[in-house]
Enzyme design. Structure first.
Site, PDB file in Angstrom:
ATOM      1  CB  SER A  20      41.711  52.892  40.747  1.00  0.00           C
ATOM      2  OG  SER A  20      41.279  52.909  39.397  1.00  0.00           O
ATOM      3  CB  SER A  22      40.032  53.654  36.281  1.00  0.00           C
ATOM      4  OG  SER A  22      40.312  52.291  36.059  1.00  0.00           O
ATOM      5  CE  LYS A  69      37.475  43.610  37.626  1.00  0.00           C
ATOM      6  NZ  LYS A  69      38.798  43.260  37.106  1.00  0.00           N
ATOM      7  CG  ASN A  90      35.558  45.076  32.939  1.00  0.00           C
ATOM      8  OD1 ASN A  90      34.670  44.872  32.113  1.00  0.00           O
ATOM      9  ND2 ASN A  90      36.740  45.539  32.618  1.00  0.00           N
ATOM     10  CG  ASP A 105      38.688  42.719  33.380  1.00  0.00           C
ATOM     11  OD1 ASP A 105      39.283  43.802  33.217  1.00  0.00           O
ATOM     12  OD2 ASP A 105      38.140  42.391  34.461  1.00  0.00           O
ATOM     13  CB  ALA A 132      40.631  39.653  36.814  1.00  0.00           C
TER      14      ALA A 132
HETATM   15  P1  ATR Z   1      37.452  40.407  41.313  1.00  0.00           P
HETATM   16  O1  ATR Z   1      36.125  39.717  41.191  1.00  0.00           O
HETATM   17  O2  ATR Z   1      37.386  41.869  41.111  1.00  0.00           O
HETATM   18  O3  ATR Z   1      38.553  39.737  40.518  1.00  0.00           O
HETATM   19  P2  ATR Z   1      37.615  39.106  43.851  1.00  0.00           P
HETATM   20  O4  ATR Z   1      36.350  38.403  43.522  1.00  0.00           O
HETATM   21  O5  ATR Z   1      37.776  39.713  45.205  1.00  0.00           O
HETATM   22  O6  ATR Z   1      37.846  40.286  42.844  1.00  0.00           O
HETATM   23  O7  ATR Z   1      38.817  38.120  43.537  1.00  0.00           O
HETATM   24  C1  ATR Z   1      40.091  38.369  43.936  1.00  0.00           C
HETATM   25  C2  ATR Z   1      40.930  37.115  43.817  1.00  0.00           C
HETATM   26  O8  ATR Z   1      42.147  37.362  44.507  1.00  0.00           O
HETATM   27  C3  ATR Z   1      40.341  35.876  44.466  1.00  0.00           C
HETATM   28  O9  ATR Z   1      40.814  34.739  43.768  1.00  0.00           O
HETATM   29  C4  ATR Z   1      40.941  35.903  45.880  1.00  0.00           C
HETATM   30  O10 ATR Z   1      41.083  34.649  46.495  1.00  0.00           O
HETATM   31  P3  ATR Z   1      39.912  34.029  47.409  1.00  0.00           P
HETATM   32  O11 ATR Z   1      38.935  33.384  46.473  1.00  0.00           O
HETATM   33  O12 ATR Z   1      40.629  33.064  48.285  1.00  0.00           O
HETATM   34  O13 ATR Z   1      39.332  35.191  48.195  1.00  0.00           O
HETATM   35  C5  ATR Z   1      42.312  36.416  45.553  1.00  0.00           C
HETATM   36  N1  ATR Z   1      42.950  37.054  46.696  1.00  0.00           N
HETATM   37  C6  ATR Z   1      42.662  38.273  47.217  1.00  0.00           C
HETATM   38  N2  ATR Z   1      43.477  38.556  48.251  1.00  0.00           N
HETATM   39  C7  ATR Z   1      44.299  37.469  48.383  1.00  0.00           C
HETATM   40  C8  ATR Z   1      45.368  37.143  49.272  1.00  0.00           C
HETATM   41  N3  ATR Z   1      45.766  37.987  50.232  1.00  0.00           N
HETATM   42  N4  ATR Z   1      45.988  35.950  49.100  1.00  0.00           N
HETATM   43  C9  ATR Z   1      45.606  35.094  48.136  1.00  0.00           C
HETATM   44  N5  ATR Z   1      44.600  35.344  47.261  1.00  0.00           N
HETATM   45  C10 ATR Z   1      43.960  36.518  47.377  1.00  0.00           C
END
Ligand code: ATR
Length: 276
Positions: A20, A22, A69, A90, A105, A132
């Protein structure tokens, strides 16, 4: 920067967190506005404990990132209207122990997109269904864009599509959507796994607009392939800085020094400060 007994503490909580920028961005903003404040990165899997710490120690504000989030919402005392509608937060403001959630966001993404694209009557495919994606989907729908959602976990993708009132497409079938605009919101391709790409190259067509909300690296593999295919590409830097600028305003009541924040992030990326 002088750190003393009056220094106010801010931070970002997520897991993982060492990629990050940030802290670099917000500390540059505090310095530019001559504020007695400091911003740190907290790597934590435990949202509830993190927020207890925030209340207990009087940490003034927190950015919330992947994967928290949506998960952070039940532990907050209050949500502003936009974050409540989106269902993801966020940004947290600590008002004397009362934690209020916001979502910057949505505005950050909208500013970054509107800068480069006329969104009117566009068809958009959002990859991902996390916080996001929720924010971007919500704001684009509000703007009259025709949105579809694709996600690895079908149940989660369908749930977001239902909330937004839009179609869900399995990741393997995104070729059938033929969007004008593709927005990638997952961490796939983020440092240190910059060789990964969630979208198959044959989905990308000349003239398509492809935005990746990842800013580290600035050009993800997805954007590199898209550029080679003649797509207009938008990296995650502008969205990152604009969502951060809105956080700064919520925390301090001051206008954010956007140029200083952008420069700090670009310098850090150039110097490899993200590589620890
Ligand atoms: P945030 O809420 O901060 O956006 P999150 O809830 O962990 O973080 O969401 C991350 C997104 O990236 C989700 O859509 C996740 O897909 P899943 O719903 O199947 O978990 C996606 N994501 C994370 N790692 C992934 C990977 N290796 N391949 C495909 N999608 C991935």
């Amino acid at each position: 920067m002088i750190i003393d007994q009056y220094t106010r503490l801010y931070g970002v909580m997520g897991y993982p967190i060492r990629h990050s920028l940030s802290p670099v961005m917000h500390n540059a903003a505090f310095l530019e506005r001559d504020l007695n404040a400091v911003y740190l990165a907290f790597e934590s899997k435990d949202v509830e404990a993190g927020l207890q710490g925030m209340r207990g120690l009087g940490i003034k504000g927190m950015s919330i990132t992947i994967p928290h989030k949506s998960g952070v919402v039940p532990f907050l005392d209050e949500l502003d209207g936009l974050s409540e509608n989106i269902g993801a937060v966020n940004t947290i403001v600590n008002n004397d122990g009362r934690l209020v959630g916001y979502n910057t966001d949505a505005m950050g993404a909208l500013i970054a997109l509107k800068d480069k694209v006329d969104l009117l009557n566009k068809r958009c495919l959002i990859i991902g269904a996390g916080g996001a994606a929720r924010a971007i989907g919500f704001v684009l729908k509000e703007y009259g864009v025709e949105v579809s959602i694709a996600n690895r976990t079908i149940g989660r993708g369908k749930a977001l599509a239902n909330t937004l009132g839009c179609p869900f497409v399995p990741l393997k079938e995104i070729g059938v959507v033929d969007p004008d605009l593709l927005v990638q919101t997952t961490p796939v391709g983020m440092h240190p796994d910059h060789n990964q790409c969630i979208v198959s190259p044959d989905v990308l067509k000349q003239g398509m607009v492809v935005m990746d909300i990842i800013y580290n690296p600035l050009e993800t593999r997805l954007l590199r392939v898209a550029r080679a295919k003649g797509c207009l590409t938008i990296n995650g830097l502008d969205m990152f800085v604009h969502q951060g600028a809105e956080q700064f305003r919520l925390w301090t009541g001051l206008d954010a020094p956007i140029d200083a924040m952008t420069l700090a992030v670009k310098n850090a990326l150039g110097k490899g400060h993200d590589r620890d």
